[in-house]
Write an enzyme that holds these catalytic residues in place. Structure first.
Site, short mmCIF file in Angstrom:
data_model
loop_
_atom_site.label_atom_id
_atom_site.label_comp_id
_atom_site.label_asym_id
_atom_site.label_seq_id
_atom_site.Cartn_x
_atom_site.Cartn_y
_atom_site.Cartn_z
N HIS A 115 -9.38 0.88 -1.58
CA HIS A 115 -9.39 1.52 -0.27
C HIS A 115 -10.80 1.38 0.30
O HIS A 115 -11.78 1.64 -0.41
CB HIS A 115 -9.07 3.00 -0.38
CG HIS A 115 -7.60 3.30 -0.54
ND1 HIS A 115 -6.85 2.80 -1.56
CD2 HIS A 115 -6.76 4.07 0.21
CE1 HIS A 115 -5.60 3.26 -1.45
NE2 HIS A 115 -5.52 4.03 -0.38
N GLU A 123 -11.32 3.28 5.76
CA GLU A 123 -10.31 4.19 6.32
C GLU A 123 -11.10 5.27 7.08
O GLU A 123 -11.04 5.34 8.31
CB GLU A 123 -9.47 4.81 5.19
CG GLU A 123 -8.44 5.84 5.68
CD GLU A 123 -7.70 6.54 4.53
OE1 GLU A 123 -8.19 6.50 3.39
OE2 GLU A 123 -6.64 7.13 4.80
N HIS A 144 1.30 4.89 -2.43
CA HIS A 144 0.97 5.75 -3.56
C HIS A 144 2.27 6.40 -4.00
O HIS A 144 2.87 7.15 -3.22
CB HIS A 144 -0.05 6.81 -3.15
CG HIS A 144 -1.30 6.21 -2.56
ND1 HIS A 144 -2.42 5.97 -3.30
CD2 HIS A 144 -1.57 5.79 -1.30
CE1 HIS A 144 -3.35 5.41 -2.52
NE2 HIS A 144 -2.86 5.30 -1.30
N HIS A 181 0.86 -1.19 0.00
CA HIS A 181 0.00 0.00 0.00
C HIS A 181 0.89 1.23 0.00
O HIS A 181 1.30 1.73 1.06
CB HIS A 181 -0.93 -0.03 1.22
CG HIS A 181 -1.92 1.10 1.26
ND1 HIS A 181 -3.04 1.08 2.04
CD2 HIS A 181 -1.95 2.30 0.62
CE1 HIS A 181 -3.73 2.20 1.89
NE2 HIS A 181 -3.08 2.97 1.03
N ASP A 240 1.78 4.05 2.82
CA ASP A 240 0.75 4.90 2.20
C ASP A 240 1.36 6.07 1.42
O ASP A 240 1.54 5.97 0.21
CB ASP A 240 -0.25 5.39 3.26
CG ASP A 240 -1.65 5.66 2.70
OD1 ASP A 240 -1.88 5.40 1.52
OD2 ASP A 240 -2.51 6.12 3.48
N ASP A 241 1.64 7.18 2.09
CA ASP A 241 2.22 8.38 1.45
C ASP A 241 3.37 8.88 2.34
O ASP A 241 3.22 9.89 3.03
CB ASP A 241 1.15 9.47 1.32
CG ASP A 241 -0.05 8.98 0.51
OD1 ASP A 241 0.07 8.91 -0.73
OD2 ASP A 241 -1.08 8.63 1.11
#
Ligand code: HPA
Ligand code: ZN
Length: 323
Positions: free
Chosen positions: A203, A206, A21, A19, A284-285
């Site tokens: 997703h 969340e 991005h 996961h 994630d980011d």
């Protein structure tokens, strides 16, 4: 365990990052460097003032900045450089495999053609395999705040490239603003992607309710759930996730930065792990949330007092959940 020892123990575990991005790996200094290279004007005076804006109250407050940051990406070289920087960091953290999400619509809507995006990502990923020994694939992610018709149009634009990138483009995903954009909105395009032979992730859970997790599984035929932390609100769903060993790609520092949890000590990752769910740890980011995958492992290991066995299990889960 000493912190340094804990860190090298986790680093030594073979891990998959599932996961991530890629646009969320754009560090502030790279945003400035690419803005300079491409003559893009940024609404921030310097790197420090951009970083000071990384104070998020929810998912949307982050997404606004994340899409603005991605606007500096223009050329194949830009996409290559961003991806290569990530792969070097992942390798240093002991990642052996990564499945990377990218948001084609974020780029095509600015006039960057899909060929440029694929070419830059792919050249870095192939170099990563050769020089760093990291295997990888791409998750072509639809933006859920846009329409299903737009998702279909983006898919159509990209399909002619499928053969050329058959070694990398294995799957599709669904990201962006969750609330108000339920899985059912993308049922037809996901059915089409399944027919075409793509693996599927989405997703869900969340910020959105547990019912979105169930709908992602039932209506989109998602094979992994990104985040999924709100699944706990539905005991029958939890039972299903455990029985079917549906992987959840949990992102602890993201949950903290986006106020999904107020304190990592309250995170349900350990509880879900102890209930036998296939939970994984991901970043994630990372450029926006304050840490790459090893930092995420470290943060939960400390906040939740995870045992060595549990850390091994998390890493093993990530390897088992690969496509
Ligand atoms: N959630 C939804 N969309 C996203 C995220 C996320 O955590 N990161 C980048 N796009
Ligand atoms: Zn995400």
């Amino acid at each position: 365990m000493e912190l340094q020892e804990l860190r090298s123990f986790i680093r030594g575990l073979p891990k998959a990052e599932l996961h991530l991005h890629i646009e969320g790996t754009l560090e502030a200094d790279m945003i400035f460097a690419l803005a300079e290279r491409n003559k893009v004007r940024l609404p921030y005076a310097d790197i420090e003032s951009l970083k000071r804006a990384y104070q998020f109250t929810n998912l949307q407050s982050f997404l606004d900045l994340y899409y603005a940051g991605a606007a500096v990406l223009q050329t194949e070289q830009d996409f290559h450089d961003m991806t290569w920087a990530y792969l070097q960091r992942a390798a240093a953290d002991g990642v052996v495999h990564t499945e990377i999400m990218f948001d084609p619509q974020t780029h095509t809507s600015r006039g960057v053609v899909i060929e440029t995006v694929f070419a830059g990502l792919a050249s870095a990923l192939r170099q990563g395999q050769q020089e760093l020994g990291i295997s990888s694939s791409l998750i072509f992610s639809f933006l859920r705040h846009l329409s299903e018709a737009e998702a279909f149009a983006t898919l159509e634009q990209a399909l002619p490239l499928r053969e050329q990138y058959a070694d990398l483009w294995l799957s599709v995903g669904l990201d962006s603003s969750e609330k108000g954009n339920p899985p059912e909105k993308f049922q037809k395009v996901f059915a089409r992607c399944k027919e075409l032979g793509f693996r599927r992730v989405a997703h869900a859970g969340e910020e959105g309710p547990a019912s979105y997790v169930r709908d992602a599984l039932d209506l989109l035929q998602a094979e992994r759930i990104d985040h999924g932390v709100r699944s706990e609100e539905d005991p029958a769903l939890m039972q299903h996730l455990r029985q079917e060993q549906v992987p959840l790609t949990v992102c602890p520092l993201s949950n903290l930065k986006l106020c999904v949890v107020t304190d990592l000590k309250q995170h349900n990752l350990k509880r879900m792990l102890e209930q036998g769910l296939c939970v994984t740890v991901n970043s994630d980011d990372p450029a926006y949330f304050g840490g790459y995958i090893l930092d995420n492992y470290m943060a939960v290991a400390q906040a939740l007092d995870l045992s060595r066995e549990q850390l091994v299990q998390l890493a093993q889960n990530s390897m088992n959940a690969r496509f």
